[in-house]
Design a protein around this motif. Structure first.
Motif, mmCIF file in Angstrom:
data_model
loop_
_atom_site.group_PDB
_atom_site.id
_atom_site.type_symbol
_atom_site.label_atom_id
_atom_site.label_comp_id
_atom_site.label_asym_id
_atom_site.label_seq_id
_atom_site.Cartn_x
_atom_site.Cartn_y
_atom_site.Cartn_z
ATOM 1 N N ASN A 1 1.199 11.211 26.035
ATOM 2 C CA ASN A 1 2.413 11.619 25.336
ATOM 3 C C ASN A 1 2.779 13.020 25.810
ATOM 4 O OD1 ASN A 1 3.084 9.427 23.466
ATOM 5 N ND2 ASN A 1 1.091 9.865 22.556
ATOM 6 N N ASN A 2 3.771 13.094 26.679
ATOM 7 C CA ASN A 2 4.141 14.367 27.295
ATOM 8 C C ASN A 2 5.607 14.710 27.057
ATOM 9 O OD1 ASN A 2 3.711 16.702 28.831
ATOM 10 N ND2 ASN A 2 4.394 15.700 30.696
ATOM 11 N N ALA A 3 6.257 14.003 26.160
ATOM 12 C CA ALA A 3 7.653 14.329 25.869
ATOM 13 C C ALA A 3 7.692 15.572 25.001
ATOM 14 C CB ALA A 3 8.338 13.175 25.154
ATOM 15 N N GLY A 4 8.662 16.391 25.241
ATOM 16 C CA GLY A 4 8.811 17.581 24.412
ATOM 17 C C GLY A 4 10.028 18.360 24.840
ATOM 18 N N ALA A 5 10.490 19.157 23.924
ATOM 19 C CA ALA A 5 11.634 20.012 24.201
ATOM 20 C C ALA A 5 11.636 21.129 23.175
ATOM 21 C CB ALA A 5 12.933 19.219 24.117
ATOM 22 N N SER A 6 12.266 22.209 23.535
ATOM 23 C CA SER A 6 12.393 23.309 22.586
ATOM 24 C C SER A 6 13.552 24.193 23.000
ATOM 25 C CB SER A 6 11.111 24.134 22.524
ATOM 26 O OG SER A 6 10.925 24.829 23.741
ATOM 27 N N ALA A 7 13.950 24.996 22.088
ATOM 28 C CA ALA A 7 15.002 25.984 22.341
ATOM 29 C C ALA A 7 14.882 27.045 21.260
ATOM 30 C CB ALA A 7 16.380 25.337 22.294
ATOM 31 N N PRO A 8 15.253 28.281 21.577
ATOM 32 C CA PRO A 8 15.254 29.299 20.534
ATOM 33 C C PRO A 8 16.199 28.877 19.405
ATOM 34 C CG PRO A 8 15.610 30.270 22.699
ATOM 35 C CD PRO A 8 15.686 28.783 22.868
ATOM 36 N N MET A 9 15.807 29.187 18.200
ATOM 37 C CA MET A 9 16.631 28.807 17.051
ATOM 38 C C MET A 9 17.610 29.929 16.732
ATOM 39 S SD MET A 9 14.139 26.484 14.768
ATOM 40 C CE MET A 9 15.461 26.168 13.674
ATOM 41 N N GLU A 10 18.868 29.602 16.797
ATOM 42 C CA GLU A 10 19.899 30.593 16.458
ATOM 43 C C GLU A 10 19.941 30.820 14.951
ATOM 44 O OE1 GLU A 10 23.130 31.007 18.754
ATOM 45 O OE2 GLU A 10 22.027 30.361 20.524
ATOM 46 N N ASP A 11 19.710 29.732 14.187
ATOM 47 C CA ASP A 11 19.682 29.814 12.729
ATOM 48 C C ASP A 11 18.364 29.217 12.277
ATOM 49 O OD1 ASP A 11 19.892 29.562 9.999
ATOM 50 O OD2 ASP A 11 21.723 28.358 10.027
ATOM 51 N N ARG A 12 17.408 30.062 11.916
ATOM 52 C CA ARG A 12 16.061 29.567 11.613
ATOM 53 C C ARG A 12 16.011 28.648 10.396
ATOM 54 N NH1 ARG A 12 15.221 35.324 10.390
ATOM 55 N NH2 ARG A 12 15.200 35.554 8.150
ATOM 56 N N TRP A 13 17.101 28.538 9.662
ATOM 57 C CA TRP A 13 17.123 27.678 8.482
ATOM 58 C C TRP A 13 17.911 26.388 8.720
ATOM 59 C CZ3 TRP A 13 13.320 29.612 6.185
ATOM 60 C CH2 TRP A 13 13.141 30.989 6.090
ATOM 61 N N ASP A 14 18.343 26.130 9.927
ATOM 62 C CA ASP A 14 19.151 24.948 10.218
ATOM 63 C C ASP A 14 18.272 23.691 10.170
ATOM 64 O OD1 ASP A 14 20.324 22.774 11.786
ATOM 65 O OD2 ASP A 14 21.911 24.218 12.269
ATOM 66 N N GLU A 15 18.457 22.904 9.137
ATOM 67 C CA GLU A 15 17.618 21.725 8.906
ATOM 68 C C GLU A 15 17.732 20.698 10.037
ATOM 69 O OE1 GLU A 15 14.649 19.725 7.060
ATOM 70 O OE2 GLU A 15 15.377 21.725 6.616
#
Length: 189
Positions: free
Chosen positions: A29-43
């Motif tokens: 299992n090697n799927a993944g993604a990320s990005a900095p959160m502009e709004d840390r509370w965005d559900e």
């Protein structure tokens, strides 16, 4: 399959077993993604990154684990990551959940000949790392100087060799491990 879609992720393991004509023996299992959160509370962001970084692996695994158990042999490797990010990133707790889940699943599947391990790469020289996270030689060197005692980013082959070994019969007694492949970067995790 689009692993951000739970229905597609859930069906992938069964489709793979059907295409192979028998149980899947090895799952990475090697799927993944990320990005900095502009709004840390965005559900919606928290949910999206959890779906890709944790739920997808859990759902794909559920489609192959039963076949592995019935065969009495199988290898599951979950690629996780650093458990503490330098800035708010919803992928980090999802990968931490994946690592913890890997250990629990290992205990459940071990009696039936299936190993489950996690590999936590540090900075590996990939397109994502070299172009998106550290797009200049200066930014890469600054990160290395601050966080990577080995003095360089890892190469994809260095990560691959660990995963291949964990999937081999030689690693049959390695189960429930979380193995860093990070040039000693673990000190910031």
């Amino acid at each position: 399959a689009d692993l951000s879609d739970p229905a597609q992720a859930a069906g992938l393991g069964a489709r793979a077993a059907e295409a192979l004509g028998g149980p899947v023996e090895v799952l990475v299992n090697n799927a993944g993604a990320s990005a900095p959160m502009e709004d840390r509370w965005d559900e919606a962001d928290w949910e999206r990154w959890r779906r890709i970084n944790f739920d997808a692996a859990r759902l794909v695994t559920s489609g192959v684990a039963t076949g592995m158990e019935a065969a009495g042999w199988g290898r599951i490797v979950n690629v996780t990551g650093a458990m503490t990010a330098p800035s708010m990133n919803a992928a980090t707790p999802a990968k931490a959940a994946l690592q913890s889940w890997s250990r629990t699943l290992a205990m459940e599947l071990a009696p039936r000949g299936v190993t489950v391990n996690a590999v936590a790469p540090g900075r590996i020289s990939t397109e994502q790392i070299n172009e998106r996270l550290h797009p200049t030689a200066e930014s890469r060197q600054a990160f290395i100087d601050r966080f990577v005692p080995a003095g360089r980013f890892g190469e994809p082959e260095e990560l691959a060799v660990m995963i291949v070994w964990l999937c081999s019969p030689l690693a049959g007694y390695v189960n429930g491990a979380a193995i860093p492949v990070d040039g000693a970067m673990i000190r910031v995790s």
